[in-house]
Design an enzyme around this catalytic site. Structure first.
Site, PDB file in Angstrom:
ATOM      1  N   LYS A  12     -20.305  -4.731 -11.478  1.00  0.00           N
ATOM      2  CA  LYS A  12     -20.764  -5.644 -10.434  1.00  0.00           C
ATOM      3  C   LYS A  12     -19.643  -6.636 -10.052  1.00  0.00           C
ATOM      4  CE  LYS A  12     -25.673  -5.434 -11.767  1.00  0.00           C
ATOM      5  NZ  LYS A  12     -26.861  -6.232 -12.161  1.00  0.00           N
ATOM      6  N   TYR A  52     -31.517  -1.875  -4.279  1.00  0.00           N
ATOM      7  CA  TYR A  52     -32.429  -2.701  -5.074  1.00  0.00           C
ATOM      8  C   TYR A  52     -33.820  -2.780  -4.447  1.00  0.00           C
ATOM      9  CZ  TYR A  52     -28.965  -4.354  -8.486  1.00  0.00           C
ATOM     10  OH  TYR A  52     -28.066  -4.444  -9.528  1.00  0.00           O
ATOM     11  N   ASN A 115     -24.843 -10.189 -14.864  1.00  0.00           N
ATOM     12  CA  ASN A 115     -24.866  -9.308 -16.039  1.00  0.00           C
ATOM     13  C   ASN A 115     -23.899  -8.133 -15.964  1.00  0.00           C
ATOM     14  OD1 ASN A 115     -26.351  -7.838 -14.216  1.00  0.00           O
ATOM     15  ND2 ASN A 115     -28.218  -7.766 -15.438  1.00  0.00           N
ATOM     16  N   HIS A 118     -24.218  -2.426 -13.688  1.00  0.00           N
ATOM     17  CA  HIS A 118     -25.468  -1.743 -13.346  1.00  0.00           C
ATOM     18  C   HIS A 118     -25.392  -0.305 -13.834  1.00  0.00           C
ATOM     19  CE1 HIS A 118     -28.759   0.049 -11.055  1.00  0.00           C
ATOM     20  NE2 HIS A 118     -27.912   1.021 -10.799  1.00  0.00           N
ATOM     21  N   GLU A 130     -29.644   7.208  -6.751  1.00  0.00           N
ATOM     22  CA  GLU A 130     -28.543   6.243  -6.650  1.00  0.00           C
ATOM     23  C   GLU A 130     -27.213   6.951  -6.404  1.00  0.00           C
ATOM     24  OE1 GLU A 130     -28.787   3.676 -10.087  1.00  0.00           O
ATOM     25  OE2 GLU A 130     -30.526   2.634  -9.243  1.00  0.00           O
TER      26      GLU A 130
HETATM   27  N1  LIG Z   1     -36.174 -12.478 -13.693  1.00  0.00           N
HETATM   28  C1  LIG Z   1     -34.992 -12.326 -13.078  1.00  0.00           C
HETATM   29  N2  LIG Z   1     -34.351 -13.391 -12.536  1.00  0.00           N
HETATM   30  C2  LIG Z   1     -33.172 -13.246 -11.916  1.00  0.00           C
HETATM   31  N3  LIG Z   1     -32.528 -12.076 -11.785  1.00  0.00           N
HETATM   32  C3  LIG Z   1     -33.110 -10.994 -12.304  1.00  0.00           C
HETATM   33  C4  LIG Z   1     -34.382 -11.058 -12.980  1.00  0.00           C
HETATM   34  N4  LIG Z   1     -34.707  -9.804 -13.393  1.00  0.00           N
HETATM   35  C5  LIG Z   1     -33.698  -9.019 -12.991  1.00  0.00           C
HETATM   36  N5  LIG Z   1     -32.740  -9.717 -12.342  1.00  0.00           N
HETATM   37  C6  LIG Z   1     -31.510  -9.215 -11.751  1.00  0.00           C
HETATM   38  O1  LIG Z   1     -31.836  -8.046 -11.008  1.00  0.00           O
HETATM   39  C7  LIG Z   1     -31.129  -6.924 -11.517  1.00  0.00           C
HETATM   40  C8  LIG Z   1     -32.004  -5.708 -11.450  1.00  0.00           C
HETATM   41  O2  LIG Z   1     -33.086  -5.848 -12.372  1.00  0.00           O
HETATM   42  P1  LIG Z   1     -33.595  -4.602 -13.240  1.00  0.00           P
HETATM   43  O3  LIG Z   1     -34.952  -4.938 -13.732  1.00  0.00           O
HETATM   44  O4  LIG Z   1     -33.399  -3.351 -12.446  1.00  0.00           O
HETATM   45  O5  LIG Z   1     -32.616  -4.659 -14.485  1.00  0.00           O
HETATM   46  P2  LIG Z   1     -31.545  -3.604 -14.964  1.00  0.00           P
HETATM   47  O6  LIG Z   1     -31.994  -2.226 -14.622  1.00  0.00           O
HETATM   48  O7  LIG Z   1     -31.217  -3.888 -16.399  1.00  0.00           O
HETATM   49  O8  LIG Z   1     -30.306  -4.037 -14.110  1.00  0.00           O
HETATM   50  P3  LIG Z   1     -29.577  -3.202 -12.993  1.00  0.00           P
HETATM   51  O9  LIG Z   1     -30.615  -2.527 -12.139  1.00  0.00           O
HETATM   52  O10 LIG Z   1     -28.736  -4.216 -12.254  1.00  0.00           O
HETATM   53  O11 LIG Z   1     -28.765  -2.215 -13.789  1.00  0.00           O
HETATM   54  C9  LIG Z   1     -30.713  -7.325 -12.930  1.00  0.00           C
HETATM   55  O12 LIG Z   1     -29.535  -6.674 -13.313  1.00  0.00           O
HETATM   56  C10 LIG Z   1     -30.522  -8.820 -12.818  1.00  0.00           C
HETATM   57  O13 LIG Z   1     -29.200  -9.125 -12.359  1.00  0.00           O
HETATM   58 MG   LIG Z   2     -32.367  -1.555 -12.678  1.00  0.00          MG
END
Ligand SMILES: Nc1ncnc2c1ncn2[C@@H]1O[C@H](COP(=O)(O)OP(=O)(O)OP(=O)(O)O)[C@@H](O)[C@H]1O
Ligand SMILES: [Mg+2]
Length: 154
Positions: A12, A52, A115, A118, A130
Site C-alpha cells: 500500500k 474495496y 497497515n 493488502h 482482484e
Molecule cells: N474499523 C476500521 N477502521 C478503519 N479502517 C479499517 C477498519 N477495518 C478495516 N479498515 C481498513 O480497511 C482495509 C480493508 O479491510 P478488510 O476487512 O478487508 O481487512 P483486510 O482484508 O485485512 O485488509 P485488506 O483488504 O486491505 O488486505 C483494512 O486493511 C484497513 O486498512
Molecule cells: Mg480485505
C-alpha cells in the site's frame, strides 16, 4: 498436495513511502512463492472504489479510498501452494496492533488505517476477482522457478 493457486498482493502507499517494497517481496520469495505479475502504479478513485466495494457502507470507506489513492502502490500476483492463505498468514491481522511479531503488519505497522499491505481474502473467487481487476491475462507470466523441484514433494 494442496493445489497451486494465484493471489493478489499489494504494497500500500504507506509501505511504498516507507521503503518496504524490497523487504516484502523478499519475504514472499524466500517462502518459495513465485512472482507471476507486478505493476508499480497509482490507483485512481474508480479502481479503489471497485477494489474495496465490499466496504462501501462502512464508516471508514472514504478514508480508505483516500489513502489507497494517495501515492503509488506495488501491485503483484504471487503463485504457490495454498498461496492465498499463506500470504494472509504472513501479513498478520488487519490491525497491526493485534498482529504477531514475525508477520508483515506485526513487524512494520502500528495503526489499523496504515497497515502496509493488502492480500486477497480466502473467500472463494476473491483472489481471481482482484487479479482480473488489476491485471490483463498477458501480464501474468507462466514459468518454472529453478528451485521448484526441491520446494514441493511432488
Ligand atoms: N474499523 C476500521 N477502521 C478503519 N479502517 C479499517 C477498519 N477495518 C478495516 N479498515 C481498513 O480497511 C482495509 C480493508 O479491510 P478488510 O476487512 O478487508 O481487512 P483486510 O482484508 O485485512 O485488509 P485488506 O483488504 O486491505 O488486505 C483494512 O486493511 C484497513 O486498512
Ligand atoms: Mg480485505
Amino acid at each position: 498436495m494442496m493445489s497451486k493457486e494465484r493471489t493478489f498482493v499489494m504494497v500500500k502507499p504507506d509501505g511504498v513511502q516507507r521503503g518496504l517494497i524490497g523487504e516484502i517481496i523478499g519475504r514472499f520469495e524466500d517462502r518459495g512463492l513465485k512472482l507471476v505479475g507486478g505493476k508499480f502504479m497509482q490507483i485512481d478513485r474508480d479502481l479503489a472504489e471497485e477494489h474495496y466495494g465490499e466496504h462501501e457502507d462502512k464508516p471508514f470507506f472514504d478514508d480508505l479510498v483516500e489513502f489507497i489513492t494517495a501515492g503509488p502502490v506495488m501491485a503483484m500476483v504471487w503463485e504457490g501452494q495454498d498461496a492465498t492463505q499463506q500470504v494472509r498468514t504472513m501479513m498478520g491481522e488487519t490491525d497491526p496492533a493485534e498482529s504477531a511479531p514475525g508477520t508483515i503488519r506485526g513487524d512494520f505497522g502500528l495503526d489499523l488505517g496504515r497497515n502496509v499491505i493488502h492480500g486477497s481474502d480466502t473467500e472463494p473467487g476473491s483472489n481471481g476477482r482482484e487479479i482480473e481487476l488489476f491485471f490483463d491475462d498477458e501480464e501474468l507470466l507462466d514459468y518454472e522457478r529453478i528451485d521448484e523441484a526441491w520446494l514441493y514433494e511432488d
